[in-house]
Design a protein around this motif. Structure first.
Motif, PDB file in Angstrom:
ATOM      1  N   LEU A   1       2.645  -3.205   6.112  1.00  0.00           N
ATOM      2  CA  LEU A   1       1.670  -3.141   5.017  1.00  0.00           C
ATOM      3  C   LEU A   1       2.004  -2.061   3.989  1.00  0.00           C
ATOM      4  O   LEU A   1       1.358  -1.964   2.949  1.00  0.00           O
ATOM      5  CB  LEU A   1       0.263  -2.870   5.584  1.00  0.00           C
ATOM      6  N   VAL A   2       2.992  -1.230   4.286  1.00  0.00           N
ATOM      7  CA  VAL A   2       3.263  -0.063   3.433  1.00  0.00           C
ATOM      8  C   VAL A   2       4.464  -0.324   2.519  1.00  0.00           C
ATOM      9  O   VAL A   2       5.559  -0.639   2.987  1.00  0.00           O
ATOM     10  CB  VAL A   2       3.518   1.197   4.296  1.00  0.00           C
TER      11      VAL A   2
ATOM     12  N   ASP B   1      -6.863  -4.378   3.253  1.00  0.00           N
ATOM     13  CA  ASP B   1      -6.216  -5.664   3.001  1.00  0.00           C
ATOM     14  C   ASP B   1      -7.144  -6.847   3.267  1.00  0.00           C
ATOM     15  O   ASP B   1      -6.739  -7.995   3.163  1.00  0.00           O
ATOM     16  CB  ASP B   1      -4.961  -5.777   3.887  1.00  0.00           C
TER      17      ASP B   1
ATOM     18  N   TYR C   1       0.827  -1.204   0.000  1.00  0.00           N
ATOM     19  CA  TYR C   1       0.000   0.000   0.000  1.00  0.00           C
ATOM     20  C   TYR C   1       0.863   1.257   0.000  1.00  0.00           C
ATOM     21  O   TYR C   1       1.937   1.291   0.588  1.00  0.00           O
ATOM     22  CB  TYR C   1      -0.950  -0.008   1.205  1.00  0.00           C
TER      23      TYR C   1
ATOM     24  N   SER D   1      -6.873   1.414   8.648  1.00  0.00           N
ATOM     25  CA  SER D   1      -7.365   1.579   7.278  1.00  0.00           C
ATOM     26  C   SER D   1      -6.699   0.574   6.350  1.00  0.00           C
ATOM     27  O   SER D   1      -7.356  -0.021   5.485  1.00  0.00           O
ATOM     28  CB  SER D   1      -7.086   3.005   6.781  1.00  0.00           C
ATOM     29  N   LEU D   2      -5.405   0.390   6.525  1.00  0.00           N
ATOM     30  CA  LEU D   2      -4.681  -0.553   5.651  1.00  0.00           C
ATOM     31  C   LEU D   2      -5.137  -1.987   5.904  1.00  0.00           C
ATOM     32  O   LEU D   2      -5.284  -2.775   4.968  1.00  0.00           O
ATOM     33  CB  LEU D   2      -3.166  -0.428   5.867  1.00  0.00           C
ATOM     34  N   ARG D   3      -5.375  -2.314   7.154  1.00  0.00           N
ATOM     35  CA  ARG D   3      -5.877  -3.664   7.461  1.00  0.00           C
ATOM     36  C   ARG D   3      -7.242  -3.874   6.816  1.00  0.00           C
ATOM     37  O   ARG D   3      -7.531  -4.947   6.279  1.00  0.00           O
ATOM     38  CB  ARG D   3      -5.958  -3.870   8.981  1.00  0.00           C
TER      39      ARG D   3
ATOM     40  N   VAL E   1       1.084   5.200   1.001  1.00  0.00           N
ATOM     41  CA  VAL E   1       0.546   6.201   1.933  1.00  0.00           C
ATOM     42  C   VAL E   1       1.236   7.536   1.657  1.00  0.00           C
ATOM     43  O   VAL E   1       2.461   7.573   1.456  1.00  0.00           O
ATOM     44  CB  VAL E   1       0.796   5.772   3.401  1.00  0.00           C
TER      45      VAL E   1
ATOM     46  N   GLU F   1      -3.007   2.372  10.110  1.00  0.00           N
ATOM     47  CA  GLU F   1      -2.849   0.908  10.147  1.00  0.00           C
ATOM     48  C   GLU F   1      -4.216   0.217  10.077  1.00  0.00           C
ATOM     49  O   GLU F   1      -4.387  -0.778   9.375  1.00  0.00           O
ATOM     50  CB  GLU F   1      -2.101   0.501  11.424  1.00  0.00           C
TER      51      GLU F   1
ATOM     52  N   SER G   1       5.293   0.195   9.271  1.00  0.00           N
ATOM     53  CA  SER G   1       4.188  -0.730   8.987  1.00  0.00           C
ATOM     54  C   SER G   1       4.586  -1.740   7.928  1.00  0.00           C
ATOM     55  O   SER G   1       5.066  -1.376   6.845  1.00  0.00           O
ATOM     56  CB  SER G   1       2.960   0.041   8.487  1.00  0.00           C
TER      57      SER G   1
ATOM     58  N   ASN H   1      -3.103   5.067  -1.734  1.00  0.00           N
ATOM     59  CA  ASN H   1      -4.287   4.436  -1.137  1.00  0.00           C
ATOM     60  C   ASN H   1      -4.820   5.202   0.073  1.00  0.00           C
ATOM     61  O   ASN H   1      -6.030   5.223   0.322  1.00  0.00           O
ATOM     62  CB  ASN H   1      -3.957   3.015  -0.667  1.00  0.00           C
ATOM     63  N   VAL H   2      -3.904   5.773   0.854  1.00  0.00           N
ATOM     64  CA  VAL H   2      -4.322   6.519   2.052  1.00  0.00           C
ATOM     65  C   VAL H   2      -3.556   7.843   2.105  1.00  0.00           C
ATOM     66  O   VAL H   2      -2.317   7.844   2.019  1.00  0.00           O
ATOM     67  CB  VAL H   2      -4.042   5.720   3.355  1.00  0.00           C
TER      68      VAL H   2
END
Ligand SMILES: NC(=O)C1=CN([C@@H]2O[C@H](COP(=O)(O)OP(=O)(O)OC[C@H]3O[C@@H](n4cnc5c(N)ncnc54)[C@H](O)[C@@H]3O)[C@@H](O)[C@H]2O)C=CC1
Ligand SMILES: O=C([O-])CC(=O)C(=O)O
Length: 397
Positions: free
Chosen positions: A117-118, A321, A93, A316-318, A95, A314, A115, A162-163
Motif C-alpha cells: 500500500l506504500v 484505503d 500512500y 491505518s493504510l487499510r 508514510v 498497515e 507494504s 498520510n501516516v
C-alpha cells in the motif's frame, strides 16, 4: 517444523542457548495460531496484481487483526470476508518515520517498505539515516525510499504524508521507568509534532516515543496550539501490549499498572484461576521491563515494537484505503472513562477513529474493576504532566 506446526503464543517464552530469558519461566497460557498465514502474508511483491485483501495484501498481522475483529463482532468478520475478497490495493500512500535510524526505526522501515500500500517511504533522523535509506532502496518493493537528515530537511520529509510514525527519542535502561524519559522525549515529540502540524496536518500520527501516557497529550496540545487538532487522527501506539498476549484486550495506558489486560475477555475464552490472572496481569504489565532487563543497558523492545508499529501502520493504510472493518487497540482521546485519554479497542476508518468499543469496559471482574480504579490516578497525572509541559512553554514563549 515451525512452519507447519501451530504457534504457541505465551508471554516470556523466549529461550537462548540453553537458558531461559526473563525473571520467570514462562507458563504456556497459550492461544494457537496457524503460522502458515503469517508467512503467506509476508510479501510486498504483489501490489501490481489483484490480490486477496484480507489474506495477501496485508503484509503482516491480518491474522491478529482478524482475531481482534472476531472477538468484537463475528458478523463483521463474515461480512468482511465477503466484501473484501478481491480489492486492488493501491501503492499510493506516503508514510514518514521520524527517528528512522534507531532501534525501532530501522526494522520498522523495512516492514513498511514491504507494504503493497506504500508508494513513498520518507525516513527522517538527526543522524545516520542516509545509509538506512540506501540499504532499503535495494529491496525491490513499490515504495520509493527517501532520506532526510536534520531539522532543515524535516519539512520536506513531511509534505503530503498520510501516516507519520514517531519512534524518535531515548529508550529506557534497567532501573528506569518510562516516565524517566520524559525530560528528553517530551521536547523531541513536541518539536516533531509542530513540524507535522505545519506540513501534513491531515496525517494520521502514531506516537511510539515514551512515555506514551504523556507524549500523546503533548502532541494533542501542540496540534491544538497550531489549530489543527483532530483527535480522531492522533494515536499512542500500544499495539505491543496486545500482541504480547495474542488476543486479550489491553486498556488504560502504556506504563506499569496503567497497562490493564482484561483477561476475562480473552478470545477464545480461557478459564484462569485467580492466581493465574494476577500472575499474568503482572507479566503483561512488566513485559517491556523484561526486555529492558534482558538487553541490560542496550535499550528496550525494538524488533517486536517494529512489528507492532508496522501492523498499526498497515491497519491505518487499510482504513484509509476503504476497508471498513479495521480494529486495533490504541491510546487516544477518549470518553470511555473520566480520563481525557485512554487506551482501548477502536474501529479505524478513512477519517481515523470511527468508534471506540465501549463494551470493553462492561462486565469487568472485580479484579479488573479494581485495576481500572487503581490506574486512574497515575494515568491522570501522566496526562496532566504532558499537557502542563506544552502549556508552560506556550505561556513563556
Ligand atoms: N510505545 C511502545 O510500545 C514502545 C515505545 N518505545 C519507545 O520508542 C522510543 C525509541 O526507542 P528506540 O528506537 O529503541 O531508541 P533508539 O535510541 O534506538 O532510536 C531513537 C532514534 O531517535 C533518533 N532521534 C533522537 N532525537 C531525535 C529528533 N529530535 N528527531 C528525530 N530523531 C531523533 C535517534 O537519532 C535514534 O536514531 C523510546 O522512547 C522508547 O521508549 C519502545 C518500545 C515500545
Ligand atoms: O519498556 C519500554 O521502555 C519500552 C516499551 O514501552 C515497551 O516495550 O512496551
Amino acid at each position: 517444523m515451525a512452519a507447519t506446526s501451530a504457534t504457541n503464543f505465551s508471554i516470556g517464552s523466549t529461550a537462548s542457548a540453553g537458558s531461559t530469558v526473563g525473571p520467570t519461566q514462562s507458563k504456556a497460557f497459550s492461544i494457537k495460531l496457524e503460522p502458515k498465514s503469517y508467512l503467506r502474508n509476508f510479501s510486498g511483491l504483489k501490489a501490481a496484481n489483484s490480490v486477496r485483501y484480507e489474506s495477501e495484501s496485508s503484509f503482516l498481522g491480518s491474522e491478529s487483526s482478524l482475531i481482534l475483529r472476531r472477538s468484537y463482532n463475528t458478523k463483521a468478520l463474515k461480512h468482511s470476508q465477503r466484501s473484501y475478497s478481491y480489492i486492488q490495493p493501491h501503492a499510493s500512500y506516503k508514510v514518514a518515520i521520524l527517528g528512522a535510524g534507531g532501534g525501532i526505526g530501522q526494522p520498522l522501515a523495512l516492514l513498511v517498505k514491504m507494504s503493497p500500500l506504500v508508494s513513498a517511504l520518507n525516513l527522517y533522523d538527526i543522524a545516520n539515516v542516509k545509509g538506512v535509506a540506501a540499504d532499503l532502496s535495494h529491496c525491490n518493493t513499490p515504495a520509493q525510499v527517501s532520506d532526510f537528515t536534520g531539522a532543515s530537511e524535516l519539512a520536506n520529509c513531511l509534505k503530503g504524508v498520510n501516516v507519520v510514525v514517531i519512534p524518535a527519542g531515548v529508550p529506557r535502561k534497567p532501573g528506569m521507568t518510562r516516565d524517566d524519559l520524559f525530560n528528553i522525549n517530551a521536547n523531541i515529540v513536541k518539536t516533531l509534532v509542530e513540524a507535522v502540524a505545519d506540513n501534513c496536518p491531515d496525517a494520521f500520527i502514531h506516537v511510539i516515543s515514551n512515555p506514551v501516557n504523556s507524549t500523546v497529550p503533548i502532541a494533542a496540545e501542540v496540534l491544538k496550539n497550531k489549530g489543527v487538532y483532530d483527535p480522531k487522527k492522533l494515536f499512542g501506539v500500544t499495539t505491543l501490549d496486545v500482541l504480547i498476549d495474542a488476543d486479550v484486550p489491553v486498556v488504560g495506558g502504556h506504563a506499569g499498572i496503567t497497562i490493564l489486560p482484561l483477561l476475562s475477555k480473552t478470545n477464545p475464552s480461557v478459564a484462569f484461576t485467580d492466581e493465574e490472572v494476577q500472575e499474568l496481569t503482572v507479566r503483561i504489565q512488566n513485559a517491556g521491563t523484561e526486555v529492558v532487563e534482558a538487553k541490560a543497558g542496550a535499550g528496550s523492545a525494538t524488533l517486536s515494537m517494529a512489528y507492532a508499529a508496522a501492523r498499526f501502520v498497515e491497519s491505518s493504510l487499510r482504513a484509509l484505503d476503504g476497508d471498513s472493518d479495521v480494529y486495533e487497540c490504541s491510546f487516544i482521546q477518549s470518553d470511555l472513562t473520566e480520563l481525557p485519554f485512554f487506551a482501548s479497542r477502536i474501529k479505524l476508518g478513512r477519517n481515523g477513529v470511527e468508534a471506540v468499543i465501549s463494551s470493553e469496559l462492561q462486565g469487568l471482574t472485580e479484579f479488573e474493576q479494581q485495576g481500572l480504579e487503581a490506574l486512574k490516578p497515575e494515568l491522570k497525572a501522566s496526562i496532566e504532566k504532558g499537557v502542563a509541559f506544552v502549556q508552560k512553554q506556550t505561556v513563556t514563549a
